[in-house]
Design an enzyme around this catalytic site. Structure first.
Site, short mmCIF file in Angstrom:
data_model
loop_
_atom_site.label_atom_id
_atom_site.label_comp_id
_atom_site.label_asym_id
_atom_site.label_seq_id
_atom_site.Cartn_x
_atom_site.Cartn_y
_atom_site.Cartn_z
N CYS A 1 81.89 51.86 4.75
CA CYS A 1 80.82 52.14 5.41
C CYS A 1 80.02 52.77 6.68
O CYS A 1 79.11 52.74 7.47
CB CYS A 1 80.18 51.06 4.95
SG CYS A 1 80.90 49.48 5.79
N PRO B 1 83.72 44.90 -8.70
CA PRO B 1 83.53 46.13 -8.90
C PRO B 1 84.16 46.20 -10.03
O PRO B 1 85.39 46.35 -10.47
CB PRO B 1 84.29 45.94 -8.07
CG PRO B 1 85.23 45.19 -7.53
CD PRO B 1 85.27 43.87 -7.98
N GLU B 2 83.89 46.69 -11.53
CA GLU B 2 83.79 47.52 -13.15
C GLU B 2 84.76 48.06 -12.41
O GLU B 2 85.57 48.65 -13.71
CB GLU B 2 82.53 47.41 -13.32
CG GLU B 2 81.95 46.01 -13.79
CD GLU B 2 81.08 45.47 -12.43
OE1 GLU B 2 80.24 46.31 -11.47
OE2 GLU B 2 80.29 44.33 -12.89
N GLY C 1 76.78 46.89 -0.51
CA GLY C 1 76.82 48.40 -1.18
C GLY C 1 75.39 48.99 -1.04
O GLY C 1 75.81 49.01 1.01
N GLU D 1 75.52 43.53 3.23
CA GLU D 1 76.23 44.47 4.44
C GLU D 1 76.14 45.85 3.82
O GLU D 1 76.43 46.10 2.58
CB GLU D 1 77.89 44.45 3.78
CG GLU D 1 78.31 42.49 5.25
CD GLU D 1 77.97 42.55 6.72
OE1 GLU D 1 77.54 44.39 6.88
OE2 GLU D 1 78.00 41.70 7.61
N LEU D 2 74.49 46.61 4.24
CA LEU D 2 74.80 48.09 3.63
C LEU D 2 75.60 49.53 4.05
O LEU D 2 76.03 49.26 4.69
CB LEU D 2 73.33 47.68 3.77
CG LEU D 2 72.52 46.61 3.20
CD1 LEU D 2 71.01 46.76 2.69
CD2 LEU D 2 72.88 46.36 1.73
P1 NAD Z 1 75.46 51.84 -6.14
O1 NAD Z 1 74.14 52.18 -5.04
O2 NAD Z 1 74.80 52.07 -7.56
O3 NAD Z 1 76.22 50.77 -6.28
C1 NAD Z 1 76.41 50.20 -4.92
C2 NAD Z 1 77.07 48.93 -5.28
O4 NAD Z 1 76.48 48.17 -6.06
C3 NAD Z 1 78.19 48.73 -6.15
O5 NAD Z 1 78.80 48.02 -5.77
C4 NAD Z 1 77.74 48.53 -7.35
O6 NAD Z 1 77.88 47.47 -8.71
C5 NAD Z 1 76.68 47.74 -6.67
N1 NAD Z 1 75.19 47.59 -7.60
C6 NAD Z 1 74.25 48.05 -8.50
N2 NAD Z 1 72.91 48.15 -8.38
C7 NAD Z 1 73.06 46.56 -8.35
C8 NAD Z 1 72.29 45.85 -9.03
N3 NAD Z 1 71.13 45.63 -9.67
N4 NAD Z 1 72.75 44.46 -9.11
C9 NAD Z 1 74.29 44.11 -7.67
N5 NAD Z 1 74.80 45.28 -8.01
C10 NAD Z 1 74.58 45.99 -8.13
O7 NAD Z 1 76.11 54.09 -6.51
P2 NAD Z 1 77.50 53.33 -6.14
O8 NAD Z 1 77.79 54.58 -6.16
O9 NAD Z 1 78.53 52.68 -6.56
O10 NAD Z 1 77.64 53.59 -4.34
C11 NAD Z 1 77.65 55.06 -4.30
C12 NAD Z 1 76.88 54.54 -2.64
O11 NAD Z 1 76.52 52.99 -2.71
C13 NAD Z 1 77.58 55.58 -1.76
O12 NAD Z 1 76.92 56.32 -1.33
C14 NAD Z 1 77.10 53.55 -0.58
O13 NAD Z 1 75.79 54.24 0.07
C15 NAD Z 1 77.03 52.41 -1.16
N6 NAD Z 1 78.86 52.45 -0.92
C16 NAD Z 1 78.17 51.12 -0.13
C17 NAD Z 1 79.41 50.06 0.79
C18 NAD Z 1 79.82 49.32 1.72
O14 NAD Z 1 80.95 49.05 1.94
N7 NAD Z 1 78.75 49.33 2.20
C19 NAD Z 1 80.58 50.30 -0.34
C20 NAD Z 1 80.40 50.69 -1.93
C21 NAD Z 1 79.15 52.32 -2.22
#
Ligand code: NAD
Length: 477
Positions: free
Chosen positions: A283, A176-177, A227, A249-250
């Protein structure tokens, strides 16, 4: 004490080949606390080459010897717990005590998989002919590309890496950046424990660029992502196109059902603690509080009292029970969900706004009288919002619990034993916690159904996604 964060490629901690870095912010102060090495494709190519070499070496080591290295990594994580917890709080925001719990749990995860890898049993299948031995063998799937988020910088990564290593795989992690240092320190524990070069590597950069490069690459055989559902669907389709195995794991939108015979004090205490842990960026956080009409007001009052007792502040300060949100995107998301719900008639029972003008602090918030078309009743809020919805009877509660496409965690509180059993069957979710929280321990499965993804990251099930089955039949010559 926070230092710049490097890549770990081919057994070396080093800067990115292009020399590019990105800033790391402290969400409690909005100050830049360090710089992060930002990989380009030359770095990824090097990591892929080393992963192939590392895999060739690691898969040949016995499960017993791999287990010893992993147990040492767990011990190192415990020894370094205080230092890594401080880094985590500085970059992610969570209270120090929560960071310590995350790390202690993560060390237990390593131990669990270290042992589970020694039980990757195959089978001998009775043959039709004399002198023939038919065997089903379990082998490591190969090089894994993992993508983990910022909410639990260590525990999201440790489950994937440990299961993969226990199975005999090599792992390239796109960390995670926004919260890189604690995650990199986890990798350092495996490295210092003695995993061979190339077995665990960590890179950072533009997530989409890295995933588009690694997932189709022939060296990578398996993809594991944690994510959002939207990104997960995109990566799963990319993996599908290249026939890569996938664990997803979404997101979740967990219902918490409180029946009129529940112990309301116990329910309010446990649910509030789990709603606002990590400022709700979890999550499996309870989100839709479905409360039976007869106890709706008394339960709401007890829950609101818990919210108002929360002490918002910098996670490094004593007494803080909730830190800032991890980034400014979450603050805008909370404001937009609340504005939409209030515009459609919802009432803010407590909280409802940003706190202070420095740092990404947001008040623990309870919304009531929410219109069915409010966005927040459909999309994962991923923040400190509790949504209260009354229900009349069991059938209505189950229908609402199962209404969404999410199916990760769910919770229920009731003293009726028949109902306890029925709930375990009727809720469509990967995990159901009844009359306690109890999710996400190393020895139990962790994962979702429906749009919350597939695959399991805990328990004996957690090793499966990193193994493939090979059938060998042999006859004496
Ligand atoms: P986001 O949807 O852009 O990113 C979510 C995660 O996915 C981040 O770690 C990001 O680095 C990664 N990501 C995004 N695009 C990617 C790609 N093309 N390839 C690989 N990795 C990618 O949004 P965000 O603002 O970072 O997080 C917001 C949403 O993400 C939240 O609303 C939540 O639904 C979800 N989230 C879920 C978890 C979880 O534990 N399931 C954790 C963090 C975020």
């Amino acid at each position: 004490m926070y230092q710049d964060v490097l890549l770990h490629v081919g057994g070396q901690w080093r800067a990115a080949q292009g020399g590019k870095t990105i800033d790391i912010l402290n969400p409690a102060t909005e100050e830049v606390i360090g710089k992060l090495a930002h990989a380009n494709t030359a770095d990824l190519d090097e990591a892929l080459d080393w992963a192939a070499k590392g895999f060739a070496q690691w898969r040949k080591m016995s499960a017993y010897d791999r287990s010893k290295v992993m147990r040492k990594a767990a011990d190192l994580l415990r020894e370094r717990l205080d230092k890594i917890a401080t880094l985590m709080t500085m970059e992610q925001g969570k209270p120090l005590a929560e960071a310590k719990v995350e790390l202690a749990g993560s060390a237990d995860v390593i131990d669990w998989f270290a042992e589970e890898g020694r039980r990757a049993y195959g089978r001998v299948i009775p043959a039709r002919l004399p002198g023939v031995y038919q065997m089903s063998l379990r082998e490591p799937v190969g090089v894994v590309a993992g993508f983990t988020p910022w909410n639990f910088p260590v525990s999201q990564a440790v489950r994937k890496i440990s299961a993969a290593l226990a199975a005999g795989c090599a792992f390239i992690l796109k960390g995670p950046e926004e919260t890189p240092a604690s995650c990199a320190e986890l990798v350092r524990c495996y490295v210092d424990a003695g995993v061979p070069a190339g077995v665990v590597q960590i890179v950072f950069g533009v997530p989409a660029e890295i995933s588009e490069y690694l997932i189709p690459h022939p060296t990578v055989r398996k993809v594991s992502f944690t994510g959002s559902t939207a990104v997960g669907k995109h990566l799963a389709s990319l993996a599908g196109k290249h026939m890569k195995r996938v664990t997803m794991e979404l997101g979740g939108h967990a219902p918490a059902l409180v029946f009129d015979d529940a112990d309301l004090d116990q329910a309010a205490t446990i649910l509030a603690a789990n709603k606002f842990r990590n400022a709700g960026q979890v999550c499996v956080a309870p989100t839709r509080f479905l409360v039976q009409e007869g106890v709706y007001e008394p339960f709401l009052e007890k829950f609101v009292a818990k919210c108002e007792a929360i002490k918002l502040g910098n996670g490094l300060e004593d007494g803080t029970t909730m830190g800032p949100l991890a980034n400014d995107r979450r603050v805008s998301a909370m404001e937009s969900f609340i504005a939409d719900a209030v515009g459609k008639g919802a009432k803010v029972r407590t909280g409802g706004k940003r706190s202070g003008n420095k740092g990404y602090f947001f008040e623990p918030t309870v919304l009531t009288d929410i219109a069915p078309d409010a966005r927040v009743l459909h999309e994962e809020p991923f923040g400190p919002l509790a949504l209260f919805v009354p229900f009349k009877n069991y059938e209505e509660a189950i229908a609402e619990a199962n209404r969404l496409e999410y199916g990760l965690a769910s919770y229920a509180y009731t003293r009726n034993t028949g109902r306890v059993t029925a709930l375990g069957h009727d809720i469509q979710a990967g995990m159901v916690g009844i009359n306690h929280h109890g999710l996400a321990v190393p020895e139990t499965p962790f994962g979702g159904v429906k749009d919350s993804g597939y695959g399991s990251e805990g328990g004996a099930e957690g090793l499966e996604p990193y193994l493939v089955t090979k059938f060998v039949t042999q006859a004496s010559a």
